[in-house]
Scaffold this motif. Structure first.
Motif, PDB file in Angstrom:
ATOM      1  N   ASP A   1      33.307  29.052  50.352  1.00 45.80           N
ATOM      2  CA  ASP A   1      32.934  30.436  50.618  1.00 45.80           C
ATOM      3  C   ASP A   1      33.430  31.357  49.505  1.00 45.80           C
ATOM      4  O   ASP A   1      32.749  32.315  49.124  1.00 45.80           O
ATOM      5  N   TYR A   2      34.627  31.048  48.992  1.00 44.39           N
ATOM      6  CA  TYR A   2      35.256  31.898  47.984  1.00 44.39           C
ATOM      7  C   TYR A   2      35.868  31.039  46.890  1.00 44.39           C
ATOM      8  O   TYR A   2      36.311  29.909  47.136  1.00 44.39           O
TER       9      TYR A   2
ATOM     10  N   ASP B   1      29.502  37.064  51.094  1.00 41.75           N
ATOM     11  CA  ASP B   1      28.738  37.183  49.857  1.00 41.75           C
ATOM     12  C   ASP B   1      29.027  38.524  49.180  1.00 41.75           C
ATOM     13  O   ASP B   1      29.452  39.496  49.807  1.00 41.75           O
ATOM     14  N   ASP B   2      28.829  38.529  47.861  1.00 44.73           N
ATOM     15  CA  ASP B   2      28.990  39.719  47.020  1.00 44.73           C
ATOM     16  C   ASP B   2      30.388  40.322  47.148  1.00 44.73           C
ATOM     17  O   ASP B   2      30.558  41.544  47.132  1.00 44.73           O
ATOM     18  N   VAL B   3      31.410  39.462  47.228  1.00 45.68           N
ATOM     19  CA  VAL B   3      32.797  39.902  47.419  1.00 45.68           C
ATOM     20  C   VAL B   3      33.585  39.759  46.123  1.00 45.68           C
ATOM     21  O   VAL B   3      33.505  38.738  45.434  1.00 45.68           O
TER      22      VAL B   3
ATOM     23  N   MET C   1      46.262  38.567  37.696  1.00 49.53           N
ATOM     24  CA  MET C   1      47.254  37.817  38.473  1.00 49.53           C
ATOM     25  C   MET C   1      46.590  36.954  39.537  1.00 49.53           C
ATOM     26  O   MET C   1      47.131  35.928  39.951  1.00 49.53           O
ATOM     27  N   GLY C   2      45.397  37.387  39.984  1.00 46.29           N
ATOM     28  CA  GLY C   2      44.676  36.623  40.984  1.00 46.29           C
ATOM     29  C   GLY C   2      43.564  37.446  41.587  1.00 46.29           C
ATOM     30  O   GLY C   2      43.820  38.547  42.087  1.00 46.29           O
ATOM     31  N   TYR C   3      42.346  36.958  41.518  1.00 45.46           N
ATOM     32  CA  TYR C   3      41.231  37.657  42.157  1.00 45.46           C
ATOM     33  C   TYR C   3      40.251  36.630  42.711  1.00 45.46           C
ATOM     34  O   TYR C   3      40.216  35.463  42.295  1.00 45.46           O
ATOM     35  N   VAL C   4      39.477  37.073  43.685  1.00 44.14           N
ATOM     36  CA  VAL C   4      38.592  36.199  44.445  1.00 44.14           C
ATOM     37  C   VAL C   4      37.149  36.674  44.287  1.00 44.14           C
ATOM     38  O   VAL C   4      36.870  37.868  44.393  1.00 44.14           O
ATOM     39  N   LEU C   5      36.252  35.721  44.048  1.00 46.20           N
ATOM     40  CA  LEU C   5      34.817  35.969  44.084  1.00 46.20           C
ATOM     41  C   LEU C   5      34.213  35.145  45.204  1.00 46.20           C
ATOM     42  O   LEU C   5      34.641  34.016  45.455  1.00 46.20           O
TER      43      LEU C   5
ATOM     44  N   ASP D   1      28.533  33.079  45.919  1.00 49.18           N
ATOM     45  CA  ASP D   1      27.289  33.521  45.294  1.00 49.18           C
ATOM     46  C   ASP D   1      27.542  34.184  43.944  1.00 49.18           C
ATOM     47  O   ASP D   1      26.724  34.054  43.023  1.00 49.18           O
ATOM     48  N   LEU D   2      28.689  34.868  43.803  1.00 46.34           N
ATOM     49  CA  LEU D   2      28.993  35.503  42.517  1.00 46.34           C
ATOM     50  C   LEU D   2      29.377  34.463  41.475  1.00 46.34           C
ATOM     51  O   LEU D   2      28.988  34.585  40.301  1.00 46.34           O
ATOM     52  N   ALA D   3      30.125  33.442  41.877  1.00 44.09           N
ATOM     53  CA  ALA D   3      30.435  32.363  40.939  1.00 44.09           C
ATOM     54  C   ALA D   3      29.147  31.663  40.499  1.00 44.09           C
ATOM     55  O   ALA D   3      28.978  31.324  39.313  1.00 44.09           O
TER      56      ALA D   3
END
Length: 310
Positions: free
Chosen positions: A163-164, A189-191, A210-214, A217-219
């Motif tokens: 999912d992420y 989605d679209d996060v 430092m840390g981020y989440v996509l 669908d964005l990946a």
């Protein structure tokens, strides 16, 4: 003088089955520890806390019993030579409680390993831990490694999408259950979620490296977005460049700034907070030790005459 007797055919018949059993045991051990499919990574590490002898089987059984509410891939960008750091990070994640209802896999991410000594040692880690991704790129920090990571993930995990997808560093302590708690009510989605830079009055234009989440669908979009390569936008500060990709394409509309629960550890190491999601700037062992003590990571160690700790 007493002469030693040569082995008889009967001796060989007795030893042969023992040798075969030993070989089968070694092969089965390699299969258990080798890199394979499925949910190993953090899921397996967490399973060990429950005292299971075969953590992969325990995780697979849980996965079959109940479909996870969400799934998250955590990619820790690091370098082959930082072996001691990886050992600390593995233990730091392994001793965290599992995030209920979530499948979370942790991978250490390198570019091509060109040194033959490092290649041999990394191969041992892959065989034993199964938690390493080696991308087809030259090792770097701000010259395209993050692009290589996000653009490769959809292909590498096409059979079992997440999912992420998260990018973080080996000097960040991520509290997985806290992050899952933040993701659980979010869209799938679209996060774009992380520690937002406050630029031009908008704290969500870019998320700190430092840390981020996509969301997945964005990946997937990054892996096919020809305009990123056409603009040569893989080179430069990786966190700012990723934000730029999304901003120019009008993507990542669901943005979440996790300040102050994501933050840099101060010079005096006195700004830790109990509701932390991620603590950054753990550049040496003393900073890791301070952080792990604060969160009582070793509080469950059992007394024993075998060790004397302060």
């Amino acid at each position: 003088m007493t002469m030693m007797k040569s082995p008889t055919s009967t001796s060989y018949l007795i030893l042969a089955p023992v040798a075969i059993l030993l070989l089968l045991f070694l092969l089965s051990s390699l299969n258990r520890t080798g890199a394979g499919g499925g949910s190993d990574g953090l899921g397996v590490l967490c399973a060990r806390r429950a005292g299971t002898r075969h953590p992969t089987a325990a995780v697979s059984a849980r996965a079959e019993a109940a479909e996870p509410e969400l799934s998250l891939l955590v990619g820790i960008l690091t370098m082959p030579k930082r072996r001691e750091r990886r050992d600390i990070v593995r233990l730091a994640y392994a001793l965290q409680p599992p995030a209920a209802g979530a499948r979370v896999d942790v991978r250490f991410v390198f570019c091509n390993v060109t040194d033959p000594v490092e290649a041999a040692l990394v191969a041992l880690e892959i065989m034993h831990h199964g938690d390493i991704i080696v991308l087809d790129c030259a090792e770097n920090m701000n010259d395209g490694k993050t692009y290589a990571y996000f653009s490769s993930v959809p292909r590498l995990f096409a059979a079992a999408p997440y999912d992420y997808v998260m990018k973080t560093d080996d000097d960040t302590y991520l509290r997985v259950a806290a992050l899952v708690g933040e993701l659980r009510p979010r869209p799938r989605d679209d996060v774009y979620l992380g520690y937002g830079y406050n630029m031009s009055g908008d704290p969500k234009l870019f998320m700190h490296g430092m840390g981020y989440v996509l969301s997945w669908d964005l990946a997937s979009w990054v892996s096919t977005a020809e305009e990123i390569l056409a603009r040569n936008d893989t080179l430069g500060p990786e966190d700012l460049m990723l934000g730029k990709w999304l901003n120019l394409a009008g993507k990542g509309r669901n943005r979440y700034d996790l300040k102050p629960r994501m933050y840099d550890l101060s010079w005096d190491m006195d700004n830790l907070r109990p509701d932390s999601v991620a603590v950054h700037m753990l550049k040496d062992n003393s900073r890791w030790a301070t952080t792990l003590r604060y969160f009582n990571v070793t509080a469950g160690i059992k007394p024993s005459k075998l060790y004397h700790l302060p």
